[in-house]
Design a protein around this motif. Sequence first.
Motif, mmCIF file in Angstrom:
data_model
loop_
_atom_site.group_PDB
_atom_site.id
_atom_site.type_symbol
_atom_site.label_atom_id
_atom_site.label_comp_id
_atom_site.label_asym_id
_atom_site.label_seq_id
_atom_site.Cartn_x
_atom_site.Cartn_y
_atom_site.Cartn_z
ATOM 1 N N ALA A 1 0.854 -1.197 0.000
ATOM 2 C CA ALA A 1 0.000 0.000 0.000
ATOM 3 C C ALA A 1 0.881 1.235 0.000
ATOM 4 N N SER A 2 0.348 2.327 -0.550
ATOM 5 C CA SER A 2 1.093 3.581 -0.614
ATOM 6 C C SER A 2 1.097 4.265 0.752
ATOM 7 N N ALA A 3 1.957 5.265 0.888
ATOM 8 C CA ALA A 3 2.062 5.978 2.161
ATOM 9 C C ALA A 3 0.783 6.740 2.482
ATOM 10 N N GLY A 4 -0.014 7.076 1.464
ATOM 11 C CA GLY A 4 -1.258 7.814 1.687
ATOM 12 C C GLY A 4 -2.430 6.939 2.087
ATOM 13 N N THR A 5 -2.254 5.627 2.053
ATOM 14 C CA THR A 5 -3.339 4.712 2.424
ATOM 15 C C THR A 5 -3.387 4.566 3.944
ATOM 16 N N LEU A 6 -4.565 4.767 4.510
ATOM 17 C CA LEU A 6 -4.724 4.630 5.955
ATOM 18 C C LEU A 6 -4.522 3.185 6.380
ATOM 19 N N LEU A 7 -3.945 3.007 7.550
ATOM 20 C CA LEU A 7 -3.813 1.698 8.172
ATOM 21 C C LEU A 7 -4.745 1.714 9.383
ATOM 22 N N VAL A 8 -5.840 0.981 9.297
ATOM 23 C CA VAL A 8 -6.901 1.072 10.299
ATOM 24 C C VAL A 8 -6.866 -0.134 11.218
ATOM 25 N N LEU A 9 -6.973 0.130 12.517
ATOM 26 C CA LEU A 9 -7.085 -0.914 13.531
ATOM 27 C C LEU A 9 -8.399 -0.669 14.270
ATOM 28 N N SER A 10 -9.282 -1.641 14.249
ATOM 29 C CA SER A 10 -10.594 -1.500 14.869
ATOM 30 C C SER A 10 -10.782 -2.579 15.928
ATOM 31 N N VAL A 11 -11.246 -2.178 17.113
ATOM 32 C CA VAL A 11 -11.464 -3.116 18.220
ATOM 33 C C VAL A 11 -12.869 -2.905 18.765
ATOM 34 N N ASP A 12 -13.548 -3.994 19.050
ATOM 35 C CA ASP A 12 -14.910 -3.909 19.568
ATOM 36 C C ASP A 12 -15.139 -5.065 20.526
ATOM 37 N N GLY A 13 -16.202 -4.986 21.286
ATOM 38 C CA GLY A 13 -16.582 -6.056 22.194
ATOM 39 C C GLY A 13 -18.003 -6.503 21.910
ATOM 40 N N LYS A 14 -18.269 -7.765 22.137
ATOM 41 C CA LYS A 14 -19.608 -8.314 21.907
ATOM 42 C C LYS A 14 -19.939 -9.284 23.017
ATOM 43 N N ARG B 1 -37.930 -15.045 29.677
ATOM 44 C CA ARG B 1 -37.296 -13.863 29.105
ATOM 45 C C ARG B 1 -36.961 -12.870 30.214
ATOM 46 N N LEU B 2 -36.130 -11.884 29.876
ATOM 47 C CA LEU B 2 -35.748 -10.863 30.846
ATOM 48 C C LEU B 2 -36.782 -9.752 30.876
ATOM 49 N N ALA B 3 -37.014 -9.206 32.060
ATOM 50 C CA ALA B 3 -37.893 -8.049 32.177
ATOM 51 C C ALA B 3 -37.147 -6.798 31.730
ATOM 52 N N ILE B 4 -37.878 -5.704 31.520
ATOM 53 C CA ILE B 4 -37.262 -4.454 31.094
ATOM 54 C C ILE B 4 -36.294 -3.982 32.175
ATOM 55 N N GLY B 5 -35.056 -3.712 31.799
ATOM 56 C CA GLY B 5 -34.049 -3.254 32.734
ATOM 57 C C GLY B 5 -33.386 -4.353 33.546
ATOM 58 N N GLU B 6 -33.815 -5.586 33.371
ATOM 59 C CA GLU B 6 -33.232 -6.694 34.131
ATOM 60 C C GLU B 6 -31.909 -7.111 33.510
ATOM 61 N N LYS B 7 -30.877 -7.181 34.300
ATOM 62 C CA LYS B 7 -29.557 -7.570 33.815
ATOM 63 C C LYS B 7 -29.468 -9.082 33.709
ATOM 64 N N GLY B 8 -28.869 -9.544 32.631
ATOM 65 C CA GLY B 8 -28.836 -10.973 32.391
ATOM 66 C C GLY B 8 -27.845 -11.723 33.259
ATOM 67 N N ASN B 9 -26.645 -11.144 33.482
ATOM 68 C CA ASN B 9 -25.566 -11.823 34.213
ATOM 69 C C ASN B 9 -25.316 -13.224 33.659
ATOM 70 N N ARG B 10 -25.358 -13.334 32.353
ATOM 71 C CA ARG B 10 -25.113 -14.638 31.744
ATOM 72 C C ARG B 10 -24.299 -14.508 30.464
ATOM 73 N N LYS B 11 -23.576 -13.394 30.348
ATOM 74 C CA LYS B 11 -22.773 -13.175 29.150
ATOM 75 C C LYS B 11 -21.295 -13.039 29.489
ATOM 76 N N ARG B 12 -20.474 -13.393 28.519
ATOM 77 C CA ARG B 12 -19.047 -13.064 28.561
ATOM 78 C C ARG B 12 -18.763 -12.189 27.363
ATOM 79 N N MET B 13 -17.784 -11.315 27.521
ATOM 80 C CA MET B 13 -17.442 -10.415 26.430
ATOM 81 C C MET B 13 -16.392 -11.054 25.531
ATOM 82 N N ALA B 14 -16.697 -11.087 24.251
ATOM 83 C CA ALA B 14 -15.714 -11.482 23.248
ATOM 84 C C ALA B 14 -15.082 -10.207 22.717
ATOM 85 N N THR B 15 -13.780 -10.205 22.550
ATOM 86 C CA THR B 15 -13.078 -9.064 21.966
ATOM 87 C C THR B 15 -12.805 -9.373 20.503
ATOM 88 N N LEU B 16 -13.176 -8.437 19.637
ATOM 89 C CA LEU B 16 -13.003 -8.588 18.198
ATOM 90 C C LEU B 16 -12.067 -7.500 17.700
#
Length: 200
Positions: free
Chosen positions: A63-76, A103-118
Motif C-alpha cells: 500500500a502507498s504511504a497515503g493509504t490509511l492503516l486502520v485498527l478496529s477493536v470492539d466487544g460483543k 425472558r428478561l424483564a425491562i431493565g433486568e440484567k442478564g448476568n449470563r454473558k461473557r465479552m468477546a473481543t473482536l
Amino acid sequence: MRHSLGLRRLAVLEAVRGSYDIAMEAITRACGRVVVKRQVECLVRAAAVDVAAFYAARTPTPASAGTLLVLSVDGKGIVRWPGYLREATLKAAERATRTFRTRLAIGEKGNRKRMATLAAVYDADLAVRRAHDVSAPPGGRSTARIPRPGPRAQAKWLTGSVEHDPEYVIGAAFDQVQAPDPQHRRCWEVLTTAPATNST
C-alpha cells in the motif's frame, strides 16, 4: 470421516449465521442426512484452526504511504452456560431473581454473558465526504444529492476471542498493524468502543 471442502464451508457459513442446528438443516437440505450435529461442530472447529494458516500463507498487497492503516477493536456480549461464566458474573447470576421464566424483564440484567473481543486491521484509501453523505439530512434523502461512497476496507485481517482477555486480542492486532508499516510512515487510525465492565 472425511468431508469435502464444500460441506465444511457450508457448515461454517450456516453456523456463524445462527447455530449448529441451522447448519444441520442447511446441510440436510443441500446434501441429505450425511452428518450429525457433533460432526458439524467438529467441522466448524477445524475451520477455525485453518484461519491462522490462511493469514500466515497470505501475501499482503503493498500500500502507498497515503493509504490509511486502520485498527478496529470492539466487544460483543455472548450468552454462555453458567459453568463458562467468569467468577464475578456467575456470583451475580446466582444472586439475581428472575421476574419471568423465559425472558428478561425491562431493565433486568442478564448476568449470563461473557465479552468477546473482536479486532480488525485493514487498509483504506481516504474518502472525502460531507455530513449528509454520512447521515441523512432532516426530511430524508433526495435524488438531488447522491451520497459519496465511504472508504473500502482492503487486505483485511480479523481476529476475535472469548477465551483470552482483551489485552491479548488488542496486542495481536497491534502486532499485525506493525507488520506492513514497521517504520510508522503511514497514518494509523484506531477505532474502538467504550470499554466493557469487568463483570461480564
